[in-house]
Design a protein around this motif. Structure first.
Motif, mmCIF file in Angstrom:
data_model
loop_
_atom_site.group_PDB
_atom_site.id
_atom_site.type_symbol
_atom_site.label_atom_id
_atom_site.label_comp_id
_atom_site.label_asym_id
_atom_site.label_seq_id
_atom_site.Cartn_x
_atom_site.Cartn_y
_atom_site.Cartn_z
ATOM 1 N N MET A 14 -25.258 23.542 -22.266
ATOM 2 C CA MET A 14 -25.222 23.271 -23.280
ATOM 3 C C MET A 14 -26.092 22.500 -24.195
ATOM 4 O O MET A 14 -26.749 21.234 -23.584
ATOM 5 N N LYS A 15 -27.034 22.890 -24.998
ATOM 6 C CA LYS A 15 -28.546 22.331 -25.855
ATOM 7 C C LYS A 15 -28.202 22.045 -27.383
ATOM 8 O O LYS A 15 -28.008 23.055 -28.419
ATOM 9 N N VAL A 16 -28.293 20.969 -27.577
ATOM 10 C CA VAL A 16 -28.790 20.650 -29.099
ATOM 11 C C VAL A 16 -30.237 20.308 -29.409
ATOM 12 O O VAL A 16 -30.176 19.517 -28.367
ATOM 13 N N VAL A 17 -30.495 20.698 -30.701
ATOM 14 C CA VAL A 17 -32.413 20.405 -31.057
ATOM 15 C C VAL A 17 -31.165 19.432 -32.017
ATOM 16 O O VAL A 17 -30.961 19.860 -33.048
ATOM 17 N N ILE A 18 -32.129 18.273 -32.818
ATOM 18 C CA ILE A 18 -32.456 17.845 -33.912
ATOM 19 C C ILE A 18 -33.180 17.472 -34.516
ATOM 20 O O ILE A 18 -34.709 16.886 -34.040
ATOM 21 N N VAL A 19 -33.408 18.585 -35.791
ATOM 22 C CA VAL A 19 -34.573 18.741 -36.136
ATOM 23 C C VAL A 19 -34.645 17.542 -37.333
ATOM 24 O O VAL A 19 -33.657 17.409 -38.233
ATOM 25 N N TRP A 20 -35.455 16.742 -37.631
ATOM 26 C CA TRP A 20 -35.550 15.774 -38.502
ATOM 27 C C TRP A 20 -36.636 15.069 -39.100
ATOM 28 O O TRP A 20 -37.644 15.570 -38.587
ATOM 29 N N SER A 21 -36.947 14.735 -40.380
ATOM 30 C CA SER A 21 -38.248 14.781 -41.121
ATOM 31 C C SER A 21 -37.665 12.976 -42.091
ATOM 32 O O SER A 21 -36.891 13.098 -42.991
ATOM 33 N N SER A 22 -38.552 11.828 -41.576
ATOM 34 C CA SER A 22 -38.839 11.207 -42.760
ATOM 35 C C SER A 22 -40.368 10.293 -42.983
ATOM 36 O O SER A 22 -40.216 10.216 -40.411
ATOM 37 N N PRO A 23 -40.865 9.936 -43.215
ATOM 38 C CA PRO A 23 -42.256 9.264 -42.251
ATOM 39 C C PRO A 23 -41.753 8.010 -41.934
ATOM 40 O O PRO A 23 -42.685 7.185 -41.067
ATOM 41 N N ASN A 24 -40.791 7.394 -41.786
ATOM 42 C CA ASN A 24 -39.780 6.457 -41.651
ATOM 43 C C ASN A 24 -39.624 5.749 -40.464
ATOM 44 O O ASN A 24 -38.044 6.369 -40.467
ATOM 45 N N GLU A 25 -40.179 5.669 -39.653
ATOM 46 C CA GLU A 25 -39.165 5.383 -38.176
ATOM 47 C C GLU A 25 -38.486 4.408 -37.846
ATOM 48 O O GLU A 25 -37.892 4.646 -36.429
ATOM 49 N N ASN A 26 -38.169 3.684 -38.963
ATOM 50 C CA ASN A 26 -37.259 2.344 -39.053
ATOM 51 C C ASN A 26 -36.470 2.820 -39.816
ATOM 52 O O ASN A 26 -35.571 1.557 -39.540
ATOM 53 N N GLY A 27 -36.260 2.864 -40.649
ATOM 54 C CA GLY A 27 -35.430 3.646 -41.632
ATOM 55 C C GLY A 27 -33.738 3.673 -41.209
ATOM 56 O O GLY A 27 -33.952 4.684 -39.796
ATOM 57 N N LEU A 28 -33.126 4.292 -42.749
ATOM 58 C CA LEU A 28 -31.957 4.905 -42.450
ATOM 59 C C LEU A 28 -31.855 6.086 -42.255
ATOM 60 O O LEU A 28 -31.095 6.984 -40.897
ATOM 61 N N THR A 29 -32.450 7.047 -42.031
ATOM 62 C CA THR A 29 -33.312 8.258 -41.703
ATOM 63 C C THR A 29 -32.951 8.546 -39.928
ATOM 64 O O THR A 29 -32.520 9.307 -39.058
ATOM 65 N N ALA A 30 -33.821 7.786 -39.900
ATOM 66 C CA ALA A 30 -33.835 7.461 -38.195
ATOM 67 C C ALA A 30 -33.048 6.618 -37.813
ATOM 68 O O ALA A 30 -32.374 7.081 -36.693
ATOM 69 N N SER A 31 -31.825 5.789 -38.434
ATOM 70 C CA SER A 31 -30.477 5.178 -37.578
ATOM 71 C C SER A 31 -29.040 6.062 -38.057
ATOM 72 O O SER A 31 -29.537 6.438 -36.774
ATOM 73 N N ALA A 32 -29.448 7.026 -38.872
ATOM 74 C CA ALA A 32 -28.433 8.435 -39.242
ATOM 75 C C ALA A 32 -29.283 8.839 -37.647
ATOM 76 O O ALA A 32 -28.165 9.565 -36.576
ATOM 77 N N LYS A 33 -30.061 9.411 -37.041
ATOM 78 C CA LYS A 33 -30.414 10.382 -36.548
ATOM 79 C C LYS A 33 -30.274 9.821 -34.493
ATOM 80 O O LYS A 33 -29.623 10.141 -33.874
ATOM 81 N N GLU A 34 -30.367 8.320 -34.309
ATOM 82 C CA GLU A 34 -30.358 7.709 -33.559
ATOM 83 C C GLU A 34 -28.670 7.414 -33.257
ATOM 84 O O GLU A 34 -28.200 7.113 -31.643
ATOM 85 N N SER A 35 -27.760 7.336 -34.009
ATOM 86 C CA SER A 35 -26.186 7.204 -34.265
ATOM 87 C C SER A 35 -25.378 8.776 -33.573
ATOM 88 O O SER A 35 -25.228 8.239 -32.577
ATOM 89 N N PHE A 36 -25.986 10.080 -34.325
ATOM 90 C CA PHE A 36 -25.731 11.273 -33.718
ATOM 91 C C PHE A 36 -26.630 11.334 -32.412
ATOM 92 O O PHE A 36 -25.139 11.537 -31.797
ATOM 93 N N LEU A 37 -27.481 10.605 -32.195
ATOM 94 C CA LEU A 37 -28.010 11.181 -31.305
ATOM 95 C C LEU A 37 -27.063 10.103 -30.015
ATOM 96 O O LEU A 37 -26.949 10.599 -28.538
ATOM 97 N N SER A 38 -26.666 8.764 -30.474
ATOM 98 C CA SER A 38 -26.467 8.873 -29.694
ATOM 99 C C SER A 38 -24.687 9.616 -28.765
ATOM 100 O O SER A 38 -24.064 8.917 -27.513
ATOM 101 N N GLY A 39 -24.123 9.974 -29.639
ATOM 102 C CA GLY A 39 -23.288 10.598 -29.639
ATOM 103 C C GLY A 39 -22.910 12.054 -28.604
ATOM 104 O O GLY A 39 -22.507 12.092 -28.359
ATOM 105 N N LEU A 40 -24.468 12.414 -29.251
ATOM 106 C CA LEU A 40 -24.686 13.645 -28.127
ATOM 107 C C LEU A 40 -24.967 12.651 -26.184
ATOM 108 O O LEU A 40 -24.470 13.388 -25.503
ATOM 109 N N LYS A 41 -25.077 11.761 -26.701
ATOM 110 C CA LYS A 41 -25.300 11.055 -25.358
ATOM 111 C C LYS A 41 -24.049 11.296 -24.285
ATOM 112 O O LYS A 41 -24.021 11.555 -23.225
ATOM 113 N N LYS A 42 -23.160 10.722 -24.878
ATOM 114 C CA LYS A 42 -22.131 10.061 -25.384
ATOM 115 C C LYS A 42 -21.758 11.197 -24.331
ATOM 116 O O LYS A 42 -20.503 11.558 -22.965
ATOM 117 N N ALA A 43 -21.371 12.030 -25.143
ATOM 118 C CA ALA A 43 -20.768 13.895 -24.850
ATOM 119 C C ALA A 43 -21.431 13.824 -23.242
ATOM 120 O O ALA A 43 -20.782 15.575 -22.962
#
Length: 188
Positions: free
Chosen positions: A1-30
């Motif tokens: 099973m492989k998931v690709v996360i396509v994300w876009s934001s110029p701010n690597e420390n902002g809300l979008t990056a935080s959301a990506k990291e949270s979702f990614l954490s769930g993928l890792k747990k799974a």
């Protein structure tokens, strides 16, 4: 099973990056395999609308522009699931995401259909008032529907709900992997 996360934001420390990291954490747990595609770090040009509006994207399912588009497209074809995460600009996705999705839609809708039936998660992250998040998710889903892809969920993350949505995104990542594995389906 492989998931690709396509994300876009110029701010690597902002809300979008935080959301990506949270979702990614769930993928890792799974325990699933994943790959991140941060569109802001790739070279993807805007569609040229060549060939009187429909060039080789329609006739051959490929784009004539020589940039990183094809390699990202290939990753999506090989993925079991795709997550699109974008910052919200003017009630829509970022310019990088828009350029990528426009070209993807032309190849998919006009010829290929390789991504049809892919099950996706859509996440829109809006700063400021957050008013554009829902419209952005709508626009993302409309583009995916043209390609025959399906959204499992559409998640708005805004400054107001950040504190409870980021933990929820981690759980969403775990559930997404379960649903991909068990074949959960939602037809339009």
């Amino acid at each position: 099973m492989k998931v690709v996360i396509v994300w876009s934001s110029p701010n690597e420390n902002g809300l979008t990056a935080s959301a990506k990291e949270s979702f990614l954490s769930g993928l890792k747990k799974a325990g699933t395999e994943y790959e991140e595609v941060h569109l802001n770090k790739f070279k993807t040009e805007h569609c040229l609308a060549c060939g009187n509006g429909w060039g080789t994207c329609r006739s051959e399912g490929r784009c004539i522009i020589k940039d990183d588009f094809e390699s990202i497209y290939r990753k999506l074809m090989e993925a079991d699931g795709i997550v699109f995460i974008s910052a919200v600009y003017w009630h829509d996705v970022t310019e990088h995401m828009k350029a990528f999705i426009d070209r993807l839609r032309r190849c998919e809708t006009g010829h290929n259909g390789f991504l049809a039936q892919k099950r996706c998660i859509l996440i829109a992250c809006a700063g400021g008032t957050g008013l554009g998040a829902v419209e952005c998710l709508y626009n993302m889903e409309e583009a995916l529907k043209h390609m025959g892809m399906r959204a499992y969920d559409r998640i708005p993350v805004i400054r107001y709900n950040r504190d409870y949505m980021l933990p929820a995104l981690e759980q969403a990542g775990e559930v997404y992997v379960e649903r991909l594995k068990d074949g959960f389906d939602m037809r339009y």
